[in-house]
Write an enzyme that holds these catalytic residues in place. Structure first.
Site, mmCIF file in Angstrom:
data_model
loop_
_atom_site.group_PDB
_atom_site.id
_atom_site.type_symbol
_atom_site.label_atom_id
_atom_site.label_comp_id
_atom_site.label_asym_id
_atom_site.label_seq_id
_atom_site.Cartn_x
_atom_site.Cartn_y
_atom_site.Cartn_z
ATOM 1 N N SER A 103 42.729 36.930 32.807
ATOM 2 C CA SER A 103 41.081 36.977 33.353
ATOM 3 C C SER A 103 41.080 37.212 34.996
ATOM 4 O O SER A 103 41.378 39.054 34.894
ATOM 5 C CB SER A 103 40.994 35.269 33.604
ATOM 6 O OG SER A 103 40.166 34.992 34.430
ATOM 7 N N ASP B 148 34.142 39.146 36.136
ATOM 8 C CA ASP B 148 35.757 38.706 36.627
ATOM 9 C C ASP B 148 36.421 40.054 35.868
ATOM 10 O O ASP B 148 35.263 41.020 34.809
ATOM 11 C CB ASP B 148 36.025 38.170 36.680
ATOM 12 C CG ASP B 148 36.572 36.765 35.479
ATOM 13 O OD1 ASP B 148 35.672 37.376 34.504
ATOM 14 O OD2 ASP B 148 37.106 36.050 34.955
ATOM 15 N N ASP C 174 37.789 39.666 32.453
ATOM 16 C CA ASP C 174 37.397 39.661 31.136
ATOM 17 C C ASP C 174 36.475 38.965 30.925
ATOM 18 O O ASP C 174 36.074 38.527 29.536
ATOM 19 C CB ASP C 174 39.115 38.182 30.088
ATOM 20 C CG ASP C 174 38.662 37.511 31.279
ATOM 21 O OD1 ASP C 174 37.908 37.229 32.030
ATOM 22 O OD2 ASP C 174 39.349 36.139 30.305
ATOM 23 N N ASP D 147 34.523 36.684 31.770
ATOM 24 C CA ASP D 147 33.696 35.388 31.852
ATOM 25 C C ASP D 147 33.565 34.946 32.423
ATOM 26 O O ASP D 147 32.691 33.446 32.344
ATOM 27 C CB ASP D 147 35.027 34.277 30.387
ATOM 28 C CG ASP D 147 36.208 34.337 31.662
ATOM 29 O OD1 ASP D 147 36.119 34.990 32.838
ATOM 30 O OD2 ASP D 147 37.253 33.526 30.900
#
Length: 580
Positions: free
Chosen positions: A153, A310, A312, A314
């Site tokens: 992440s 961010d 990734d 999400d």
């Protein structure tokens, strides 16, 4: 438990190196064994990465306490054993696998696919880096038994992770995490785990890429989850976007184009996926400086809106013009309240539901209540928000409209049972377009909501206490609140205390026992204290509410309230013996 005895450490390190499949990490670990830095060796092999509800996450390197191929291979075999034993038809329903653009993610994902295929499980995977929400959606769309996303992440560049989705295409919750952890513990050395080599995956009968139609279905379902804008609302916003060197950029551009937003400008220095994150020290849009490049572009273009994900994809970050030539980044709480009110105002659901994490702003509860929606608070983490949504959709015949957490996590409807920075980004842009069509700005809307539901401010205060001694100090501080509680904080009377460590049998399963204590304050505010689950910190979350008159300057009022919130937070830390 951490092992520190030199003899035991070297024996553990030797055994791990013997079982490692990767020459690079095997050589690196043996170099540590030959060195004289016992503390460093202890960090790598004195403990093991713990598999929990967030899966695995840690720094990449050799040994059981780092992310590496051996850890991924053993973890995947444990997951495979769990699925085959506990999930009906797991082998044929299969597992979806995806990964982000971090340096080792593709290799870790290939090992994940290879272990699952060798275990006789069908695998559908994304051979190129993709955002986490799409991978989570693919599990649901394909009715797969599980999904694995190799991602860390917004963690620092040196980290990587392994996230697991099982029941309901949502992240795992207890007791599933413990059952998978036990299965991993029973797996032998990585070298002994059957594995289909990465070069053989393309031709393996158990392995196939996720069909492109799944991606198109994802985008179409995101469209259907949002209330449609009136045809006469212009989509002519100038929008600046940054993926922060992450993997959501391509899908974001497709989603915005599908929604009719054609004036989207991607910050060029951060547009391409790059796991080294060359322009930011910390790829988290909440961190100071992370949005500087995008903000500069927004100023140059005189943009209407700045959107960021961010790495990734999400999480959703937003900044808006402040009306005085500058830009105002919005907190996760503010984004949640704005989006929640917009979606609930325009939903056609007869029994709507909104869900937030327990440490997120209670202003959302008032927004839901005023719109006839049920609201729920859950433990921290979107896995709990997803659980509450799924269960209440069935048990209370509710329609889940929106959920959020203060750490920039939002999701619109039930398309993704996790944070979704893509669908939330388009919904936010549509909200701004509707406001503009009505002659209003986001700041105007914040003021309107503050008049209706009170001017809420949220503030965090934390202290860092590293090492084992620091852990004991934080534990002692929390234990003190079992014996006595404060009468006042920041000059505000404490009117009630809720200890979430007890009474779980009187709460729903998404508010199980957790190390959290809440002090309700005179005037409707609160202060919540808990140890961080990922850092050596003790955190205090303060939310204060005050009435806003039509002629009161909101910015000045919020500044005063934030100063008070800071005093409240520091008083609570002082009360438990942790000086900030």
């Amino acid at each position: 438990m951490t092992i520190t005895d030199p003899t035991d450490l070297h024996a553990l390190a030797e055994a791990w190196a013997d079982g490692d499949v990767d020459e690079e990490t095997r050589t690196a670990l043996r170099a540590l064994m030959d060195g004289d830095d016992l503390a460093l060796l202890t960090e790598h092999v004195g403990a093991a990465l713990s598999f929990g509800t967030a899966g695995l996450r840690g720094e990449v390197g050799p040994g059981p306490n780092r992310m590496n191929r051996a850890v991924v291979i053993r973890t995947t075999r444990g997951l495979a054993d769990f699925l085959l034993a506990e999930v009906p038809d797991a082998a044929t329903r299969g597992v979806v696998v995806g990964f982000d653009a971090r340096t080792d993610s593709a290799r870790f994902a290939a090992d994940t696919v290879g272990v699952l295929a060798a275990a006789g499980i069908e695998v559908r995977w994304f051979p190129t880096p993709q955002p986490t929400p799409l991978i989570a959606y693919a599990q649901k769309a394909l009715d797969a038994a599980a999904a694995v996303v190799v991602t860390a992440s917004h963690n620092p560049p040196a980290d990587n992770g392994y996230k697991v989705y099982v029941e309901g295409a949502a992240q795992i919750v207890p007791p599933t995490d413990a059952a998978i952890a036990a299965a991993i513990e029973a797996v032998g050395p990585a070298r002994e785990v059957p594995l289909v080599a990465s070069e053989d995956l393309a031709d393996h009968p158990k392995v196939a890429p996720v069909d492109a139609v799944v991606v198109q279905r994802f985008l179409q379902e995101l469209e259907g989850a949002r209330p449609p804008l009136p045809d006469d609302v212009a989509r002519d916003l100038t929008i600046v976007y940054t993926p922060l060197h992450g993997v959501a950029g391509e899908l974001i551009q497709q989603a915005f184009a599908l929604a009719g937003f054609d004036d989207l400008h991607v910050e060029p220095t951060q547009a391409e996926p790059d796991g080294t994150f060359p322009t930011v020290a910390f790829p988290n849009p909440e961190e100071p400086g992370a949005l500087d490049a995008a903000l500069a572009l927004a100023r140059d273009l005189d943009a209407d809106l700045l959107i960021a994900n961010d790495p990734d994809g999400d999480r959703l970050a937003v900044a808006v013009p402040d009306g005085a030539g500058g830009w105002l980044p919005l907190s996760g709480n503010r984004i949640g309240v704005l989006l929640g009110s917009y979606l609930l105002d325009r939903t056609d659901a007869s029994r709507p539901l909104g869900v937030r994490s327990v440490v997120s702003s209670p202003m959302f509860d008032e927004v839901c209540d005023a719109r006839g929606a049920r609201f729920e608070a859950t433990l921290t983490g979107f896995k709990w928000i997803a659980r509450a949504a799924r269960e209440l959709e069935v048990s209370d015949q509710r329609t889940f409209v929106f959920g959020f957490e203060e750490a920039l996590g939002s999701t619109v409807g039930s398309v993704v049972r996790d944070k979704d920075g893509i669908g939330a980004a388009v919904a936010f842009a549509e909200m701004v377009a509707l406001l503009h069509a009505e002659g209003r700005t986001v700041l105007d809307r914040i003021r309107e909501l503050s008049v209706q539901h009170g001017a809420w401010v949220s503030h965090q205060v934390s202290v860092t206490r590293p090492g084992a001694a620091g852990q004991r100090e934080i534990a002692d501080a929390m234990a003190l609140l079992s014996e006595r509680t404060p009468h006042a904080l920041g000059g505000l009377a404490v009117t009630a205390v809720t200890d979430y460590r007890t009474g779980a049998d009187q709460r729903p399963p998404w508010l199980a026992a957790t190390d959290l204590v809440e002090c309700s304050l005179d005037g409707g505010g609160r202060a919540m204290i808990r140890p961080s689950g990922t850092e050596p910190k003790c955190k205090v979350y303060v939310d204060l509410r005050t009435a806003l008159a039509d002629d009161t300057d909101l910015a000045s009022l919020e500044a005063d309230q934030l100063a008070l919130a800071d005093r409240v937070g520091r008083d609570l830390l002082t009360f438990v013996g942790l000086q900030s």
